[in-house]
Design a protein around this motif. Structure first.
Motif, mmCIF file in Angstrom:
data_model
loop_
_atom_site.group_PDB
_atom_site.id
_atom_site.type_symbol
_atom_site.label_atom_id
_atom_site.label_comp_id
_atom_site.label_asym_id
_atom_site.label_seq_id
_atom_site.Cartn_x
_atom_site.Cartn_y
_atom_site.Cartn_z
ATOM 1 N N ASN A 125 0.845 -1.195 0.000
ATOM 2 C CA ASN A 125 0.000 0.000 0.000
ATOM 3 C C ASN A 125 0.879 1.243 0.000
ATOM 4 O OD1 ASN A 125 -2.355 1.590 0.196
ATOM 5 N ND2 ASN A 125 -2.162 1.695 2.419
ATOM 6 N N CYS A 126 1.774 1.343 -0.960
ATOM 7 C CA CYS A 126 2.771 2.409 -0.975
ATOM 8 C C CYS A 126 2.130 3.782 -1.174
ATOM 9 C CB CYS A 126 3.786 2.169 -2.088
ATOM 10 S SG CYS A 126 4.695 0.612 -1.904
ATOM 11 N N SER A 127 2.641 4.755 -0.452
ATOM 12 C CA SER A 127 2.087 6.105 -0.519
ATOM 13 C C SER A 127 2.343 6.766 -1.865
ATOM 14 C CB SER A 127 2.682 6.972 0.598
ATOM 15 O OG SER A 127 4.088 7.092 0.447
ATOM 16 N N ILE B 148 13.188 -3.821 -9.505
ATOM 17 C CA ILE B 148 12.694 -4.122 -8.153
ATOM 18 C C ILE B 148 12.649 -2.824 -7.352
ATOM 19 C CG2 ILE B 148 13.079 -5.421 -6.041
ATOM 20 C CD1 ILE B 148 14.609 -7.472 -7.707
ATOM 21 N N SER B 149 11.457 -2.471 -6.891
ATOM 22 C CA SER B 149 11.280 -1.247 -6.123
ATOM 23 C C SER B 149 11.626 -1.492 -4.660
ATOM 24 C CB SER B 149 9.837 -0.741 -6.240
ATOM 25 O OG SER B 149 9.643 0.362 -5.377
ATOM 26 N N LEU B 150 12.828 -1.101 -4.277
ATOM 27 C CA LEU B 150 13.207 -1.210 -2.863
ATOM 28 C C LEU B 150 12.542 -0.125 -2.033
ATOM 29 C CD1 LEU B 150 17.026 -2.033 -3.093
ATOM 30 C CD2 LEU B 150 15.096 -3.606 -2.853
ATOM 31 N N GLN B 151 12.024 0.915 -2.699
ATOM 32 C CA GLN B 151 11.380 2.008 -1.960
ATOM 33 C C GLN B 151 10.187 1.512 -1.164
ATOM 34 O OE1 GLN B 151 12.869 5.073 -2.063
ATOM 35 N NE2 GLN B 151 11.569 5.452 -0.286
ATOM 36 N N ALA B 152 9.550 0.458 -1.650
ATOM 37 C CA ALA B 152 8.381 -0.084 -0.961
ATOM 38 C C ALA B 152 8.692 -0.485 0.480
ATOM 39 C CB ALA B 152 7.851 -1.293 -1.728
ATOM 40 N N TYR B 153 9.942 -0.809 0.753
ATOM 41 C CA TYR B 153 10.318 -1.311 2.074
ATOM 42 C C TYR B 153 10.618 -0.185 3.058
ATOM 43 C CZ TYR B 153 10.336 -5.515 -0.566
ATOM 44 O OH TYR B 153 9.926 -6.543 -1.379
ATOM 45 N N PHE B 154 10.590 1.050 2.574
ATOM 46 C CA PHE B 154 10.825 2.203 3.439
ATOM 47 C C PHE B 154 9.606 3.113 3.486
ATOM 48 C CE2 PHE B 154 14.876 0.804 1.686
ATOM 49 C CZ PHE B 154 15.559 0.513 2.858
ATOM 50 N N ASP B 155 8.487 2.622 2.954
ATOM 51 C CA ASP B 155 7.261 3.401 2.958
ATOM 52 C C ASP B 155 6.492 3.117 4.245
ATOM 53 O OD1 ASP B 155 4.235 3.873 2.208
ATOM 54 O OD2 ASP B 155 5.417 4.940 0.703
ATOM 55 N N LYS B 156 6.099 4.167 4.934
ATOM 56 C CA LYS B 156 5.470 4.014 6.252
ATOM 57 C C LYS B 156 4.179 3.198 6.205
ATOM 58 C CE LYS B 156 3.111 8.487 5.855
ATOM 59 N NZ LYS B 156 2.952 9.832 6.453
ATOM 60 N N ASN B 157 3.499 3.197 5.049
ATOM 61 C CA ASN B 157 2.239 2.465 4.950
ATOM 62 C C ASN B 157 2.421 0.952 5.006
ATOM 63 O OD1 ASN B 157 1.021 4.919 4.662
ATOM 64 N ND2 ASN B 157 0.419 4.668 2.540
ATOM 65 N N ASN B 158 3.615 0.472 4.711
ATOM 66 C CA ASN B 158 3.820 -0.969 4.550
ATOM 67 C C ASN B 158 4.381 -1.671 5.774
ATOM 68 O OD1 ASN B 158 2.871 -0.935 1.895
ATOM 69 N ND2 ASN B 158 4.880 -0.331 1.106
ATOM 70 N N GLN B 159 4.899 -0.919 6.726
ATOM 71 C CA GLN B 159 5.425 -1.470 7.973
ATOM 72 C C GLN B 159 6.456 -2.578 7.715
ATOM 73 O OE1 GLN B 159 1.872 -2.567 10.200
ATOM 74 N NE2 GLN B 159 1.644 -0.495 10.977
ATOM 75 N N ARG C 123 15.547 -0.043 -7.458
ATOM 76 C CA ARG C 123 15.091 1.330 -7.595
ATOM 77 C C ARG C 123 14.745 1.934 -6.235
ATOM 78 N NH1 ARG C 123 11.061 2.026 -12.533
ATOM 79 N NH2 ARG C 123 11.893 4.127 -12.318
ATOM 80 N N LEU C 124 15.215 3.152 -6.026
ATOM 81 C CA LEU C 124 14.926 3.926 -4.816
ATOM 82 C C LEU C 124 14.519 5.332 -5.228
ATOM 83 C CD1 LEU C 124 17.948 2.877 -2.565
ATOM 84 C CD2 LEU C 124 15.550 2.381 -2.065
ATOM 85 N N TRP C 125 13.673 5.956 -4.412
ATOM 86 C CA TRP C 125 13.319 7.358 -4.625
ATOM 87 C C TRP C 125 14.308 8.245 -3.875
ATOM 88 C CZ3 TRP C 125 9.851 8.197 -8.228
ATOM 89 C CH2 TRP C 125 8.779 7.317 -8.415
#
Length: 279
Positions: free
Chosen positions: A18-20, A105-116, A143-145
């Protein structure tokens, strides 16, 4: 008939995160059927060499993804996948001969607060990707933002240690990113605002939509670019017309020709901030 660098085929709107930074899908979450995918794929060789399997959604959630990859491969098409990586482990031993020419591969998903989630899970995904790469023999992009984010900086330090390299931050935001290793690259993306009619905008500008790519939503709507996730600029539908008919329609040609003059025509294009990146 114009050739496109890639075509985005959205095979599902469903996602296991549920990435922001992703827009939220309000419509019915319908998967593209295998038969509809085959009908689309049969028309693609004269339009493109490469299929991307998303606009919204996590493609690895589709139960018939592997059959789609094989069908496209048998047509001579290259397969490109963008994923959050959570389900990659299930693909070990299954993707060795499916002509996957790029894995993002979106590594950003693992640092998004919505995903815990956290960096430990991201590191686990990187290790799975390293194992999978040996089988598919293709380039893997992590990939990272916005690399100035503290979490991303910590992840970058870990990647340096893992791949025994020193990241050149002048390279990460270029199209091919920074080469971590023989088959691995780090790419920095810049956050953007998904276009909506609520935004301010300008009619001047340029867009690569209908020039280098176009998209097909999971319900069959053809859209001019990969940012029209809600199908607000419907060019046609694969259930009613061929792709050739849709792409040569007066509406598609009007949008293409207007951007050739650096003018946005459709209200959504006027509101879209992404076109400023092509200035």
């Amino acid at each position: 008939m114009r050739k496109y660098k890639r075509v985005y085929v959205e095979i599902t709107k469903r996602c296991n995160l549920n990435c922001s930074f992703c827009v939220k899908e309000n419509s019915e979450q319908k998967d593209l059927s295998l038969s509809d995918f085959k009908m689309i794929a049969d028309q693609l060789p004269e339009l493109t060499s490469t299929v991307y399997y998303h606009i919204l959604g996590e493609p690895l959630l589709h139960p018939e993804l592997d059959e789609m990859l094989k069908y496209a491969k048998d047509l001579g098409l290259k397969n490109s996948l963008t994923t959050n990586g959570l389900l990659l482990k299930d693909k070990l031993g299954k993707w060795s001969d499916l002509n996957i020419n790029r894995l993002n591969i979106s590594l950003q998903a693992y640092f998004d607060k919505n995903n815990q989630l956290n960096s430990d899970k991201a590191k686990e995904i990187v290790e799975v990707a390293r194992e999978l790469q040996k089988e598919i023999q293709t380039v893997v992009f992590f990939r990272l933002w916005d690399m100035d984010n503290p979490d991303n900086q910590q992840m970058a330090l870990w990647l340096e240690e893992t791949f025994k390299t020193k990241i050149d931050y002048t390279q990460v935001n270029k199209p091919n990113g920074f080469q971590l290793g023989d088959w691995f690259r780090l790419h920095e993306g810049k956050r953007f605002v998904w276009p909506t009619n609520a935004l301010k905008g300008t009619s001047s500008g340029f867009c690569e939509g209908l020039r280098t790519h176009f998209g097909i939503l999971s319900e069959g709507t053809v859209v001019p670019c990969c940012l029209d996730a809600y199908g607000q600029i419907p060019l046609g539908n694969i259930h009613q017309q061929t792709l050739k008919e849709i792409l040569e329609s007066p509406k598609a040609l009007e949008i293409y020709n207007s951007f050739s003059k650096r003018q946005a025509l459709d209200p959504l294009c006027i509101k879209c901030e992404y076109k400023s990146r092509f200035d």
